[in-house]
Each structure stands twice: as structure tokens, then as C-alpha cells.
Design an enzyme around this catalytic site. Structure first.
Site, PDB file in Angstrom:
ATOM      1  N   CYS A 122      -6.574   3.388 -12.072  1.00 54.09           N
ATOM      2  CA  CYS A 122      -5.182   3.119 -11.691  1.00 54.09           C
ATOM      3  C   CYS A 122      -4.190   3.365 -12.828  1.00 54.09           C
ATOM      4  O   CYS A 122      -2.990   3.470 -12.591  1.00 54.09           O
ATOM      5  CB  CYS A 122      -5.045   1.693 -11.177  1.00 54.09           C
ATOM      6  SG  CYS A 122      -6.094   1.331  -9.757  1.00 54.09           S
ATOM      7  N   HIS A 265       2.378  -0.886 -11.250  1.00 56.67           N
ATOM      8  CA  HIS A 265       1.266  -0.442 -10.413  1.00 56.67           C
ATOM      9  C   HIS A 265       1.307  -1.201  -9.092  1.00 56.67           C
ATOM     10  O   HIS A 265       1.486  -2.416  -9.062  1.00 56.67           O
ATOM     11  CB  HIS A 265      -0.065  -0.688 -11.126  1.00 56.67           C
ATOM     12  CG  HIS A 265      -1.249  -0.342 -10.295  1.00 56.67           C
ATOM     13  ND1 HIS A 265      -1.324   0.807  -9.543  1.00 56.67           N
ATOM     14  CD2 HIS A 265      -2.417  -1.012 -10.074  1.00 56.67           C
ATOM     15  CE1 HIS A 265      -2.480   0.847  -8.903  1.00 56.67           C
ATOM     16  NE2 HIS A 265      -3.163  -0.241  -9.213  1.00 56.67           N
ATOM     17  N   ASN A 295      -2.935   0.200  -2.349  1.00 52.91           N
ATOM     18  CA  ASN A 295      -3.236   0.637  -3.716  1.00 52.91           C
ATOM     19  C   ASN A 295      -3.802   2.051  -3.663  1.00 52.91           C
ATOM     20  O   ASN A 295      -4.919   2.264  -3.185  1.00 52.91           O
ATOM     21  CB  ASN A 295      -4.246  -0.328  -4.345  1.00 52.91           C
ATOM     22  CG  ASN A 295      -4.586   0.028  -5.776  1.00 52.91           C
ATOM     23  OD1 ASN A 295      -4.157   1.045  -6.308  1.00 52.91           O
ATOM     24  ND2 ASN A 295      -5.382  -0.819  -6.415  1.00 52.91           N
TER      25      ASN A 295
END
Length: 338
Positions: A122, A265, A295
Site C-alpha cells: 500500500c 491511504h 482499499n
């Protein structure tokens, strides 16, 4: 001959265009209620996610990356022949080798570009940004295309209600170029990356690689899918994202009040709220779109930045702070003047 006693003068780097792509198919929380033992209310309360996008079976990571890249190049006014560096951040490459970046290079006709992938989960997009800044800053490249693209639906265990509700597919891209260095013009002001390899077991795909190859005997265990210890990940994510952002703010001398927008994020709304509260950033300065996409790993922050810029949430001259974390454990942040 260069005088090695003199300090190296680094070239300025500017972000000149962004683009993003998400697949057409929407998988809502209501859809997931029919697949696993969960509810819309449970998912929204714990994550803030309402739906996510799922790539078509024949839609590859490189296809999504190419779509995002073309939009970023259009926004930047960059022609394929001008691109001399392509970096793709992904943990779901088309094949293990060659790199997804090579497929993108062929797709867009960037015949002059070097191309390679990086793996930082990520944190991938900002790792790619940091890498490209080094190439441009030392004069080894002039125009770089950095992309994060993930087909996480391919590595999700759709029977595991603790993880399958979290992830989606998508891609984002940006074009970086040698900047002007003029006060107030677009610039990558600073970036930060870090890792703690003692925390590899908190979030990982345990099988499918050389350590635990997928075999007929273990394929039923689905070791090639995401495994996560959520409570531990939450604590470390909040701490490292906060520390990385504060380090960046201190190093650049930026007044937090001068930050126009924070693009974190997009993993979990509770993590976003905890981090930004500790940074003293008010909610109205935080861009969130995880409710729509879930996500998307490394692609999440650049998809969010692209949407924020296209929506006018940041204008020319504004300072944007990006901050991420991912498996590894990795973390990254960047301060960008738009």
C-alpha cells in the site's frame, strides 16, 4: 571532471499530471452479505467502506495501469516518446516476470523509457514517487511516469469475511518532470519512506512464492490469498503514518496550517481519523473516497489525489500532504506543491 568536493546540486521535480482508472463492476456491501456472514452496518461501522470495484476476469493489472497512465499523460500534455522512465508499483503483477511496467511501456508506445516494477504494497505509489524523484533529481531522467495498479480481487479469499470486505481493484498514475525551481511553482517538496521487516507477518500473502509454492496438496488452504492481523496492523499503521508525516513537516518547515489537503491511504476510516487527529488536521482538509473503492493498496492514494485535483479540492500553489502504510511493514509520505 566533476569536483567531488562540491555539494551535488539536485534538480527540482514537479508533478505535472495525474490520472486514475477503476473497473466498471461495483461490489456493494449488500452483495457481500449474500457471499459471507457479514452486514452492511458491520462493514461501514468498522471500515467506512460501502462498495468496491472489481476487475473483469480478463482485465489485467497492466490494462488498468495503462488506462490510468494515458489519463495522466493527457493531463500532463506528455507524449509517449517523452517518457524516459516508467515505474509500476504493484503486488499483483500480470506474471511474476517480465515486469508490468514493460507491458505498460509497450501499450503506450513509450519506446524511450526504462521500465521496472517495485513492491511496497500500500506504500507503493509513494515509494515509486521517491524513486522517480531521485532519478530526475540527479539528471538521469527528465520525464517519469509512475503508476500504482492492483487487481486485489485475484488474491482475496472471498470466504474470509475479515478481509474480503476491505479490498478493491484500480489504478492511478502521475507524470513527474524536471521542475522550474521557482518559488510557488509545482514541486515535490519532500518525501519519506521507511520499513520495519520484523512486522512481515501482520499483513501478507503467505503462499505462492518460493517459500511456500502453491501445490495440489496445499491449494485448498488458499495460502495465495491475503492474511491479516487487523488489530495489530491498526496500531502500527497509525503510529508510523503519524511519525512519517511529522518528520516530513519538520524537515520541510511547513506550517501544518499551510497544508491545504491531506490525502491519506484509503484503507480504513478509523485509521484515517486517528492519524489526522494526531496531526491536528481538521476533517474538512482530509480527502476520503474509500467508501466508493475500498482499499486498492498502492493505487489508493493516487486515485484519491487524482479525484481530489479534478474536483478542485486543491488548486495551483496549494500544498498537499500524502501519507500511507502497507505490508512489510512499510510507510511513506510526500509533501507536494500543486
Amino acid at each position: 571532471m566533476n569536483d567531488l568536493t562540491q555539494p551535488f546540486k539536485r534538480l527540482p521535480v514537479a508533478l505535472i499530471g495525474t490520472g486514475s482508472y477503476v473497473p466498471e463492476r461495483r461490489l456493494t456491501n449488500s452483495d457481500l452479505e449474500k457471499m459471507v456472514d457479514t452486514t452492511n452496518e458491520w462493514i461501514v461501522e468498522r471500515t467506512g467502506i460501502e462498495e468496491r470495484r472489481i476487475a473483469a476476469p480478463d482485465e489485467k493489472t497492466s490494462d488498468m495501469a495503462t488506462n490510468a497512465a494515458r489519463k495522466a499523460m493527457e493531463a500532463a500534455g506528455a507524449r509517449p516518446g517523452e517518457i524516459d522512465l516508467i515505474i509500476v508499483a504493484t503486488i499483483t503483477p500480470d506474471p511474476f516476470t517480465p515486469s508490468t511496467a514493460c507491458y505498460v511501456q509497450a501499450n503506450i508506445g513509450a519506446v524511450n523509457a526504462a521500465a521496472f516494477d517495485i513492491s511496497a504494497a500500500c506504500s507503493g505509489f509513494l515509494y515509486a514517487l521517491k524513486t522517480a524523484v531521485q532519478y530526475i533529481g540527479c539528471g538521469q531522467a527528465r520525464t517519469a511516469l509512475i503508476i500504482a495498479s492492483e487487481k486485489l480481487s485475484h488474491i482475496v479469499n472471498w470466504e474470509d469475511r475479515s478481509t474480503c470486505v476491505l479490498f478493491g481493484d484500480g489504478a492511478g498514475a502521475a507524470v513527474l518532470r524536471t521542475g522550474t525551481g521557482i518559488e510557488g511553482d509545482s514541486a515535490i517538496l519532500a518525501s519519506d519512506i521507511g520499513a520495519d521487516g520484523t512486522l512481515t507477518d501482520i499483513l501478507l500473502v503467505p503462499g505462492g512464492g518460493s517459500a511456500i509454492p502453491t501445490t495440489e496438496e496445499n491449494i485448498h488452504e488458499k495460502l495465495y490469498t491475503v492474511a491479516m492481523r487487523g488489530n495489530e496492523l491498526f496500531r502500527h499503521a497509525v503510529q508510523h503514518m503519524k511519525d512519517s508525516a511529522l518528520s516530513l513537516i519538520k524537515r520541510t518547515g511547513i506550517d501544518p496550517n499551510d497544508i491545504a489537503l491531506v490525502v491519506p491511504h484509503q484503507a480504513n476510516l478509523r485509521i484515517i481519523n486517528a492519524v489526522t487527529a494526531r496531526l491536528g488536521i481538521p476533517p474538512e482538509k482530509v480527502f476520503v473516497n474509500l467508501q466508493k473503492y475500498g482499499n486498492t493498496s498502492g493505487a489508493a492514494c493516487i486515485i484519491a489525489l487524482d479525484e481530489a485535483l479534478r474536483a478542485g479540492r486543491a488548486k495551483k500553489g496549494d500544498i498537499v500532504l500524502m501519507v500511507t502504510f502497507g505490508a512489510g511493514l512499510t510507510w511513506s509520505s510526500a509533501a507536494i506543491r500543486i
